[in-house]
Every structure is written in C-alpha cells, then in structure tokens.
Design an enzyme around this catalytic site. Structure first.
Site, PDB file in Angstrom:
ATOM      1  N   SER A 144       2.984  36.764 -58.745  1.00  0.00           N
ATOM      2  CA  SER A 144       1.768  37.410 -58.231  1.00  0.00           C
ATOM      3  C   SER A 144       2.082  38.839 -57.835  1.00  0.00           C
ATOM      4  CB  SER A 144       1.244  36.659 -57.012  1.00  0.00           C
ATOM      5  OG  SER A 144       0.193  37.374 -56.379  1.00  0.00           O
ATOM      6  N   TYR A 158       2.359  33.229 -48.722  1.00  0.00           N
ATOM      7  CA  TYR A 158       2.155  33.093 -50.173  1.00  0.00           C
ATOM      8  C   TYR A 158       2.911  34.196 -50.911  1.00  0.00           C
ATOM      9  CZ  TYR A 158      -0.280  33.252 -54.688  1.00  0.00           C
ATOM     10  OH  TYR A 158      -0.578  33.285 -56.019  1.00  0.00           O
TER      11      TYR A 158
END
Length: 249
Positions: A144, A158
């Site tokens: 990501s 995250y």
C-alpha cells in the site's frame, strides 16, 4: 510458462476480484481465496467460467496456518502445481490514533496482513522452487502507499503492516531468485474499493482525491493491470521491485 495456475487471496472483492478476472482472461487457472464472503467469491468464479475460463473458490482464514496449508492442498488437487501467487488478502480496521490502539487489534491485523502473506508465500515457494521440482513462478504482494506515507491519524498500524510487506518483498526476492521465483509488489493508494468502509469512511477517496497530483482516485482494474504484468513473462527480469499506483502521491 504455458500452464499458469494462480492463487489470488481475497479474490472476492476490490483489487483481488479485478485481478482474478483479468488473469482468467489471460489464460490463468485461478483460485479465489476468501475468508467469509462465499457468495461473492462464487460470483467471481461464475463470471470467469461464463467467459470460458477456469476457476475455483477455496475458503481460508490466512491468519491460521492450518487453513493456509489446506488451501494450497486444494489447489494441488484441482489444478496441480502453483505458478503464481497474489498476496492480496488483508484487513483494515476503524480509523484510530495511536492512543486508541490495543494489543488485540494489533495482533489480529498483523496476523492477517503480515503473517498470512508469509504463510502463503512459504507454501507457494515449496511448490514453485526448482529445488523442489517446481517450474518456477512469480509472487506479487499487494502492499500500500500507506507503507510510504504512514497514514497518520487514520491507520498507522495498517501502514506499518504494509511496511513489513515491503521488507518481505525485498528479502524474499533475494532468497528465491536463484530458484526461478520472482517476487515483486504493488503499492496502491486511494483506490475505489469497499475496504474504506471497513475503516469507517466509505467516501474517503472522494474526500482526498483533490489533494492528489492526478486529482482522482484509482480503479481496482488499474491495479490489476500492474499485478498481471508482474506475473507475466513480459516481466521476466523484474524482481524485488515496486509499482506505485497512487495517482502520483
């Protein structure tokens, strides 16, 4: 590599779904790994089959080692030796600051996003490596843009889990390069998927898009194209690399 057999974890929605559909259109036999959304996974398989492709679904919680092992055994049984892995399955929890995090949330998040990716990569390497009689293969980890940006005030945990995936990509690519296995990663960001709703803000992409250099959010299909290329023979000399898909951010 003529006969391509690829597992897409979390293939029932979002980037995973788009990737599975694209790979099937390119001749891959695809396994759709999913955890809970059985109906969605079967929808993807049905769409692939109607288009003349081959696909199966296998339920597995990748944070559980025994379920990962069973998942790969099912692929062995239905299709034969795996040649491609898309480590896409992951979770995003409610937006939170560091003060709101707890050990339970961290353990759950890292067990799936990091542990699950490692376990799937382990089983894939056992099947792909030349030393085990495999024909080589390719692994694409879905990281990501958060691993670079940190996601302050929203998803620092995250982001950190995806930072671990970046490091894993580099290390594993070096470890298995001599065994005919390429390992790369994509780093999507600000993509229109359902995952933002998991974090409590379904409209997050629309909120931030004007701050992006390209002034728009991305589509899952745009990420799928990069994943498919990294798995393809056209990327045969690419390993340990990253493709950022975050609109220039």
């Amino acid at each position: 590599m003529a006969n391509k057999i690829t597992l897409v974890t979390g293939g029932d929605r979002g980037i995973g779904r788009a990737t599975a559909l694209l790979l099937a259109s390119k001749g891959h036999k695809v396994c759709i790994g999913y955890r809970t959304r059985e109906d969605r996974a079967h929808e993807v398989v049905e769409q692939i089959r109607q288009a003349g492709g081959e696909a199966i679904t296998v339920q597995a919680d990748i944070s559980q080692e025994e379920q990962v092992v069973a998942l790969f055994l099912q692929i062995d049984k239905h299709f034969g030796a795996l040649t491609g892995l898309v480590n896409n399955a992951g979770m995003l929890m409610q937006q939170a600051s560091i003060e709101q995090l707890n050990a339970g949330r961290l353990a759950t998040l890292f067990a799936t996003n990091v542990g699950g990716s490692f376990l799937c990569a382990r089983e894939a390497v056992k099947r792909m490596a030349w030393r085990h009689g495999g024909q080589g293969g390719a692994i694409v980890n879905v990281s990501s843009a958060a691993s670079r940006l940190g996601s302050p005030h929203e998803y620092v945990d995250y982001a950190a889990s995806k930072g671990a995936i970046d490091t894993m990509t580099i290390g594993l690519s070096l470890e298995v390069a001599g065994q005919g296995i390429r390992v790369n990663a994509v780093r999507p960001g600000f993509i229109y998927t359902e995952m933002h709703a998991d974090g409590g803000e379904a409209g997050r992409v629309d909120r931030v898009k004007d701050n992006l250099p390209m002034k728009r959010g991305g589509q899952p299909e745009e990420v799928a194209q990069a994943i498919a290329w990294l798995l393809s023979d056209e990327a045969s000399y690419v390993t340990g690399s990253f493709i950022d898909l975050a609109g220039g951010k």
